[in-house]
Write a protein that holds these residues in place. Structure first.
Motif, PDB file in Angstrom:
ATOM      1  N   LEU A  58       0.495  -1.245   0.233  1.00 32.30           N
ATOM      2  CA  LEU A  58      -0.043   0.002   0.189  1.00 32.30           C
ATOM      3  C   LEU A  58       0.635   1.311  -0.083  1.00 32.30           C
ATOM      4  CD1 LEU A  58      -3.062   1.251   0.271  1.00 32.30           C
ATOM      5  CD2 LEU A  58      -2.574   1.182   2.535  1.00 32.30           C
ATOM      6  N   TYR A  59       2.023   1.298   0.851  1.00 35.26           N
ATOM      7  CA  TYR A  59       2.926   2.182   0.830  1.00 35.26           C
ATOM      8  C   TYR A  59       4.393   1.642   0.286  1.00 35.26           C
ATOM      9  CZ  TYR A  59      -0.344   4.895   3.912  1.00 35.26           C
ATOM     10  OH  TYR A  59      -1.188   5.543   4.423  1.00 35.26           O
ATOM     11  N   PRO A  60       4.623   1.673  -0.862  1.00 31.35           N
ATOM     12  CA  PRO A  60       5.854   1.173  -1.523  1.00 31.35           C
ATOM     13  C   PRO A  60       7.014   1.599  -1.018  1.00 31.35           C
ATOM     14  CG  PRO A  60       4.413   2.269  -3.370  1.00 31.35           C
ATOM     15  CD  PRO A  60       3.609   2.388  -2.293  1.00 31.35           C
ATOM     16  N   PRO A  61       8.173   0.877  -1.279  1.00 32.30           N
ATOM     17  CA  PRO A  61       9.411   1.519  -0.945  1.00 32.30           C
ATOM     18  C   PRO A  61       9.788   2.981  -1.523  1.00 32.30           C
ATOM     19  CG  PRO A  61       9.873  -0.652  -1.544  1.00 32.30           C
ATOM     20  CD  PRO A  61       8.180  -0.126  -1.934  1.00 32.30           C
ATOM     21  N   GLY A  62      10.231   3.943  -0.585  1.00 29.74           N
ATOM     22  CA  GLY A  62      10.303   5.275  -1.031  1.00 29.74           C
ATOM     23  C   GLY A  62       9.222   6.292  -1.087  1.00 29.74           C
ATOM     24  N   SER A  63       8.220   5.656  -0.767  1.00 23.28           N
ATOM     25  CA  SER A  63       6.791   6.362  -1.009  1.00 23.28           C
ATOM     26  C   SER A  63       6.763   7.383   0.389  1.00 23.28           C
ATOM     27  CB  SER A  63       5.569   5.698  -1.210  1.00 23.28           C
ATOM     28  OG  SER A  63       5.412   4.934  -0.142  1.00 23.28           O
ATOM     29  N   ARG A  64       6.152   8.357   0.253  1.00 20.32           N
ATOM     30  CA  ARG A  64       5.721   9.237   1.312  1.00 20.32           C
ATOM     31  C   ARG A  64       4.631   8.951   2.065  1.00 20.32           C
ATOM     32  NH1 ARG A  64       3.157  14.022   2.884  1.00 20.32           N
ATOM     33  NH2 ARG A  64       4.257  15.652   4.177  1.00 20.32           N
ATOM     34  N   LEU A  65       4.808   8.753   3.562  1.00 19.94           N
ATOM     35  CA  LEU A  65       3.681   8.572   4.496  1.00 19.94           C
ATOM     36  C   LEU A  65       2.797   9.682   4.701  1.00 19.94           C
ATOM     37  CD1 LEU A  65       5.382   6.379   6.729  1.00 19.94           C
ATOM     38  CD2 LEU A  65       3.722   5.480   5.187  1.00 19.94           C
ATOM     39  N   PRO A  66       1.587   9.579   4.955  1.00 14.73           N
ATOM     40  CA  PRO A  66       0.683  10.430   5.494  1.00 14.73           C
ATOM     41  C   PRO A  66       1.284  11.292   6.753  1.00 14.73           C
ATOM     42  CG  PRO A  66      -0.618   8.897   4.816  1.00 14.73           C
ATOM     43  CD  PRO A  66       0.707   8.552   4.876  1.00 14.73           C
ATOM     44  N   SER A  67       1.037  12.394   7.071  1.00 17.00           N
ATOM     45  CA  SER A  67       1.580  13.223   8.292  1.00 17.00           C
ATOM     46  C   SER A  67       1.128  12.584   9.536  1.00 17.00           C
ATOM     47  CB  SER A  67       1.178  14.645   8.088  1.00 17.00           C
ATOM     48  OG  SER A  67      -0.172  14.984   8.699  1.00 17.00           O
ATOM     49  N   VAL A  68       1.640  12.613  10.491  1.00 19.89           N
ATOM     50  CA  VAL A  68       1.037  12.148  11.947  1.00 19.89           C
ATOM     51  C   VAL A  68      -0.364  12.579  12.143  1.00 19.89           C
ATOM     52  CG1 VAL A  68       1.369  12.260  14.256  1.00 19.89           C
ATOM     53  CG2 VAL A  68       3.193  11.851  12.979  1.00 19.89           C
ATOM     54  N   ARG A  69      -0.667  13.849  11.855  1.00 17.19           N
ATOM     55  CA  ARG A  69      -2.029  14.197  12.124  1.00 17.19           C
ATOM     56  C   ARG A  69      -3.163  13.712  11.242  1.00 17.19           C
ATOM     57  NH1 ARG A  69      -2.385  17.953  16.032  1.00 17.19           N
ATOM     58  NH2 ARG A  69      -0.758  19.249  16.491  1.00 17.19           N
ATOM     59  N   GLU A  70      -2.576  13.605   9.878  1.00 17.98           N
ATOM     60  CA  GLU A  70      -3.583  12.799   8.994  1.00 17.98           C
ATOM     61  C   GLU A  70      -3.755  11.577   9.317  1.00 17.98           C
ATOM     62  OE1 GLU A  70      -2.561  15.097   4.658  1.00 17.98           O
ATOM     63  OE2 GLU A  70      -0.805  13.425   5.477  1.00 17.98           O
ATOM     64  N   LEU A  71      -2.941  10.625   9.403  1.00 19.25           N
ATOM     65  CA  LEU A  71      -3.194   9.334  10.045  1.00 19.25           C
ATOM     66  C   LEU A  71      -3.854   9.316  11.343  1.00 19.25           C
ATOM     67  CD1 LEU A  71      -0.088   6.909   8.988  1.00 19.25           C
ATOM     68  CD2 LEU A  71      -2.435   7.167   8.239  1.00 19.25           C
ATOM     69  N   ALA A  72      -3.589  10.096  12.311  1.00 15.57           N
ATOM     70  CA  ALA A  72      -4.097  10.124  13.523  1.00 15.57           C
ATOM     71  C   ALA A  72      -5.802  10.406  13.033  1.00 15.57           C
ATOM     72  CB  ALA A  72      -3.816  11.111  14.425  1.00 15.57           C
ATOM     73  N   ALA A  73      -6.028  11.084  12.295  1.00 19.82           N
ATOM     74  CA  ALA A  73      -7.447  11.596  12.062  1.00 19.82           C
ATOM     75  C   ALA A  73      -8.046  10.384  11.405  1.00 19.82           C
ATOM     76  CB  ALA A  73      -7.341  12.926  11.253  1.00 19.82           C
ATOM     77  N   VAL A  74      -7.444   9.699  10.409  1.00 19.30           N
ATOM     78  CA  VAL A  74      -8.153   8.674   9.835  1.00 19.30           C
ATOM     79  C   VAL A  74      -8.309   7.306  10.859  1.00 19.30           C
ATOM     80  CG1 VAL A  74      -7.495   6.849   8.319  1.00 19.30           C
ATOM     81  CG2 VAL A  74      -6.838   9.250   7.544  1.00 19.30           C
ATOM     82  N   ALA A  75      -7.240   7.096  11.723  1.00 13.82           N
ATOM     83  CA  ALA A  75      -7.408   6.041  12.334  1.00 13.82           C
ATOM     84  C   ALA A  75      -8.277   6.675  13.978  1.00 13.82           C
ATOM     85  CB  ALA A  75      -6.192   5.542  13.120  1.00 13.82           C
ATOM     86  N   ALA A  76      -8.481   7.714  13.963  1.00 14.19           N
ATOM     87  CA  ALA A  76      -9.375   8.240  15.202  1.00 14.19           C
ATOM     88  C   ALA A  76      -8.557   8.178  16.605  1.00 14.19           C
ATOM     89  CB  ALA A  76     -10.884   7.693  15.087  1.00 14.19           C
ATOM     90  N   VAL A  77      -7.362   8.526  16.560  1.00 15.21           N
ATOM     91  CA  VAL A  77      -6.545   8.413  17.714  1.00 15.21           C
ATOM     92  C   VAL A  77      -5.710   9.568  17.855  1.00 15.21           C
ATOM     93  CG1 VAL A  77      -6.107   5.828  17.303  1.00 15.21           C
ATOM     94  CG2 VAL A  77      -4.455   7.484  16.516  1.00 15.21           C
ATOM     95  N   ASN A  78      -5.284   9.789  19.323  1.00 14.39           N
ATOM     96  CA  ASN A  78      -4.591  11.177  19.426  1.00 14.39           C
ATOM     97  C   ASN A  78      -3.332  11.174  18.655  1.00 14.39           C
ATOM     98  OD1 ASN A  78      -2.361  12.632  20.862  1.00 14.39           O
ATOM     99  ND2 ASN A  78      -4.153  12.678  22.603  1.00 14.39           N
ATOM    100  N   PRO A  79      -3.089  12.326  18.105  1.00 12.09           N
ATOM    101  CA  PRO A  79      -1.720  12.459  17.293  1.00 12.09           C
ATOM    102  C   PRO A  79      -0.458  12.060  18.209  1.00 12.09           C
ATOM    103  CG  PRO A  79      -2.928  14.358  16.943  1.00 12.09           C
ATOM    104  CD  PRO A  79      -3.731  13.681  18.142  1.00 12.09           C
ATOM    105  N   ASN A  80      -0.595  12.263  19.435  1.00 12.28           N
ATOM    106  CA  ASN A  80       0.812  11.719  20.188  1.00 12.28           C
ATOM    107  C   ASN A  80       0.913  10.055  20.285  1.00 12.28           C
ATOM    108  OD1 ASN A  80       1.521  14.434  21.019  1.00 12.28           O
ATOM    109  ND2 ASN A  80      -0.148  14.273  22.999  1.00 12.28           N
TER     110      ASN A  80
END
Length: 125
Positions: free
Chosen positions: A27-49
């Motif tokens: 889903l995230y291939p080698p060298g690809s950029r990951l979403p930001s901490v805040r973006e993924l935290a929002a998707v996962a519905a968890v605290n950014p920390n």
């Protein structure tokens, strides 16, 4: 949609597992950029920390790399990704065998069950 997380286990550990799975599955291939901490935290519905703690663990393992100007990216080390994928698969196999043996199946019977399932039905005997 929020990620389905189990309250009985540390959330950050589940986040690590989920992101590892997304990386080793491509889903995230080698060298690809990951979403930001805040973006993924929002998707996962968890605290950014909590997400930050998961990212720190993934970085310690070498699976992700922080680049000052480009954010976090997936390592380009294909061998490391393969090794982690193989390790995760091994864990799943061991868990499966433990549970199937608790049901009273032998190793050979477990293999037969898997073959039947992979073939999509009953095999000729």
């Amino acid at each position: 949609m929020a990620w389905d997380l189990d309250n009985g286990r540390p959330i950050y550990a589940q986040l690590v597992e989920r992101i590892q799975m997304q990386i080793v599955s491509g889903l995230y291939p080698p060298g690809s950029r990951l979403p930001s901490v805040r973006e993924l935290a929002a998707v996962a519905a968890v605290n950014p920390n909590t997400m930050q703690k998961a990212f720190a663990e993934l970085e310690r393992s070498g699976l992700i790399v922080t680049q000052r100007t480009n954010g976090r990216t997936v390592t380009e080390d294909a061998e490391l990704i393969r090794d982690i994928r193989a390790g995760l698969a091994q864990e799943h196999v061991e868990n499966f065998l433990t549970r199937i043996r608790e049901l009273g199946y032998t190793g050979q019977e477990a293999v037969e069950l898997l073959i039947k399932k992979c073939d999509g039905g009953e095999r000729d005997e």
